[in-house]
Enzyme design. Structure first.
Site, PDB file in Angstrom:
ATOM      1  N   CYS A   1       2.441  -3.258  11.315  1.00  0.00           N
ATOM      2  CA  CYS A   1       3.412  -3.040  10.264  1.00  0.00           C
ATOM      3  C   CYS A   1       3.140  -3.900   9.034  1.00  0.00           C
ATOM      4  O   CYS A   1       2.975  -5.102   9.140  1.00  0.00           O
ATOM      5  CB  CYS A   1       4.755  -3.442  10.833  1.00  0.00           C
ATOM      6  SG  CYS A   1       5.999  -2.336  10.376  1.00  0.00           S
TER       7      CYS A   1
ATOM      8  N   CYS B   1       4.951  -8.237   2.789  1.00  0.00           N
ATOM      9  CA  CYS B   1       4.182  -7.024   3.102  1.00  0.00           C
ATOM     10  C   CYS B   1       2.831  -7.036   2.407  1.00  0.00           C
ATOM     11  O   CYS B   1       2.746  -7.140   1.191  1.00  0.00           O
ATOM     12  CB  CYS B   1       4.999  -5.797   2.686  1.00  0.00           C
ATOM     13  SG  CYS B   1       4.109  -4.257   2.849  1.00  0.00           S
TER      14      CYS B   1
ATOM     15  N   CYS C   1       2.312   0.300  -3.537  1.00  0.00           N
ATOM     16  CA  CYS C   1       3.779   0.347  -3.463  1.00  0.00           C
ATOM     17  C   CYS C   1       4.345  -0.555  -4.543  1.00  0.00           C
ATOM     18  O   CYS C   1       3.850  -1.653  -4.770  1.00  0.00           O
ATOM     19  CB  CYS C   1       4.255  -0.117  -2.087  1.00  0.00           C
ATOM     20  SG  CYS C   1       6.048   0.029  -1.902  1.00  0.00           S
TER      21      CYS C   1
ATOM     22  N   GLU D   1      -4.138   4.398   4.154  1.00  0.00           N
ATOM     23  CA  GLU D   1      -4.410   4.280   5.584  1.00  0.00           C
ATOM     24  C   GLU D   1      -3.321   5.001   6.374  1.00  0.00           C
ATOM     25  O   GLU D   1      -2.181   5.121   5.928  1.00  0.00           O
ATOM     26  CB  GLU D   1      -4.474   2.814   5.998  1.00  0.00           C
ATOM     27  CG  GLU D   1      -5.762   2.153   5.520  1.00  0.00           C
ATOM     28  CD  GLU D   1      -5.920   0.736   6.031  1.00  0.00           C
ATOM     29  OE1 GLU D   1      -7.066   0.354   6.278  1.00  0.00           O
ATOM     30  OE2 GLU D   1      -4.924   0.018   6.185  1.00  0.00           O
TER      31      GLU D   1
ATOM     32  N   CYS E   1       1.900   7.112  11.919  1.00  0.00           N
ATOM     33  CA  CYS E   1       2.552   6.453  10.785  1.00  0.00           C
ATOM     34  C   CYS E   1       1.849   6.914   9.512  1.00  0.00           C
ATOM     35  O   CYS E   1       0.658   6.646   9.330  1.00  0.00           O
ATOM     36  CB  CYS E   1       2.440   4.936  10.976  1.00  0.00           C
ATOM     37  SG  CYS E   1       3.164   4.009   9.624  1.00  0.00           S
TER      38      CYS E   1
ATOM     39  N   CYS F   1       7.808  -6.083  -1.587  1.00  0.00           N
ATOM     40  CA  CYS F   1       8.394  -6.915  -0.524  1.00  0.00           C
ATOM     41  C   CYS F   1       7.416  -8.066  -0.247  1.00  0.00           C
ATOM     42  O   CYS F   1       6.220  -7.831  -0.047  1.00  0.00           O
ATOM     43  CB  CYS F   1       8.632  -6.091   0.738  1.00  0.00           C
ATOM     44  SG  CYS F   1       9.661  -4.651   0.462  1.00  0.00           S
TER      45      CYS F   1
HETATM   46  S1  SF4 Z   1       7.539  -3.006   3.152  1.00  0.00           S
HETATM   47 FE1  SF4 Z   1       5.660  -2.812   1.914  1.00  0.00          FE
HETATM   48  S2  SF4 Z   1       5.233  -0.615   1.814  1.00  0.00           S
HETATM   49 FE2  SF4 Z   1       7.368  -0.860   2.522  1.00  0.00          FE
HETATM   50  S3  SF4 Z   1       8.610  -0.795   0.635  1.00  0.00           S
HETATM   51 FE3  SF4 Z   1       8.154  -2.966   0.995  1.00  0.00          FE
HETATM   52  S4  SF4 Z   1       6.275  -3.354  -0.193  1.00  0.00           S
HETATM   53 FE4  SF4 Z   1       6.470  -1.128   0.007  1.00  0.00          FE
END
Ligand code: SF4
Length: 355
Positions: A345, A120, A113, A93, A106, A117
């Site tokens: 975000c 996220c 990923c 996206e 963005c 995190c």
């Molecule tokens: S915030 Fe999300 S996209 Fe960014 S590094 Fe951490 S897991 Fe990956």
């Protein structure tokens, strides 16, 4: 059948080399570059200052492909989100966040990923692969197509004025392609986005920070989200590998000798986890001890199903901001954008069905 080469996969130097290797003069490479990145054309036959025979030769062997738009959504606040698909069917996206007379796009650097995190939504989708140079550059070109910003505006009135490398993925884990893509996007003969209007955000891959910034000249943002290792390790597994101190040292190195390079620290406000006054004071002494010139970007958390975190209440966020500002750090609270289309975000996902 031989697969055609993607012209947007080449850096400028590589394109010059390629054109030389097919027996053409190097000024042709500059013309081709301008057609692709200044004019935004996707049909090689439109390169009208090249001879017909050269255009035919190029069209037989090369192509200019945009990522395919699968869906597009525009939020009530005009935030624009695209779901894009690449040749192998993988998707990411991209989001455009407009302001009155400018705006930031963005872009993503990986499918999924690996950083995991905890807060996220993107990180809950497993890592699939790195994006290629042309897939990274192609995202921005899709946005340019949508807002008809071709040829590249030569004055500073651009709707697509800024780029934030903050979409899906950790850019420093795809360093070579990200560096090449950003150098294409910022090249003055083409798309020509100023380097100081591009911000690359990292979760804190400390050993690559300086290299990435030296090779691109763009601005740095660090997803910090905690004032100490105990809290940060709870929400960001990368912190077990590179502690806050290592990240701070890398930031210090990046800023050495050039204090105009302000660093943005992204800080997600999570209720009872990282949002009290003591946390704010710890942050202040952390940054002061490393003598960093920095601003904070306080981000209200957008919860998603199953995330296990609660947003801080707005009054707590205001107080947190004030404590930082009283100590001399700008600490604006980011206004959440595109919430109705899950464009905020950390909410980006790559599969339609998972939205
Ligand atoms: S915030 Fe999300 S996209 Fe960014 S590094 Fe951490 S897991 Fe990956």
């Amino acid at each position: 059948m031989i697969e055609k080469k993607e012209l947007t996969e080449f850096t400028k130097e590589e394109l010059f080399e390629e054109i030389k290797n097919i027996g053409e003069k190097s000024f042709r490479a500059k013309q081709i570059w301008q057609w692709i990145y200044f004019r935004g054309i996707t049909d090689i036959m439109e390169m009208s200052n090249l001879s017909l025979s050269l255009r035919q030769k190029l069209a037989e062997n090369y192509t200019i492909t945009r990522p395919k738009i699968i869906t597009e959504q525009i939020s009530i606040d005009k935030t624009h989100k695209w779901l894009l698909e690449f040749k192998d069917g993988e998707r990411v996206e991209m989001v455009y966040i407009p302001e009155k007379d400018r705006g930031a796009v963005c872009i993503s650097t990986q499918v999924g990923c690996a950083m995991g995190c905890k807060f996220c939504h993107t990180g809950s989708q497993k890592f699939t692969r790195n994006l290629t140079v042309s897939e990274i550059v192609g995202q921005f070109m899709v946005a340019r197509d949508a807002y008809k910003e071709w040829p590249s505006p030569i004055n500073e009135t651009r709707y697509l004025s800024n780029i934030v490398v903050m979409g899906m993925g950790e850019p420093l884990n795809n360093l070579d392609n990200v560096v090449k893509a950003l150098n294409i996007i910022t090249d003055g003969d083409g798309i020509a986005i100023s380097r100081r209007r591009v911000t690359m955000s990292t979760s804190g891959i400390a050993p690559r920070i300086v290299e990435a910034l030296q090779k691109t000249g763009v601005r740095l943002a660090v997803s910090l989200h905690a004032p100490n290792n105990t809290v940060r390790s709870q929400i960001m597994p990368i912190n077990d590998k590179f502690k806050i101190e290592e990240v701070m040292k890398a930031c210090q190195e990046y800023q050495k000798g050039d204090h105009s390079r302000y660093i943005t620290f992204e800080y997600l406000m999570l209720k009872d986890l990282n949002d009290n006054k003591q946390h704010a004071k710890e942050l202040i002494s952390l940054l002061k001890s490393y003598k960093l010139k920095a601003t904070f970007n306080l981000i209200p958390f957008n919860p998603w199903p199953g995330c296990g975190f609660t947003p801080s209440n707005p009054k707590t966020v205001e107080e947190f901001s004030k404590t930082l500002e009283d100590a001399g750090f700008a600490a604006p609270v980011r206004v959440a954008r595109g919430q109705d289309i899950l464009a905020a975000c950390g909410q980006l996902k790559s599969k339609n069905k998972e939205k």
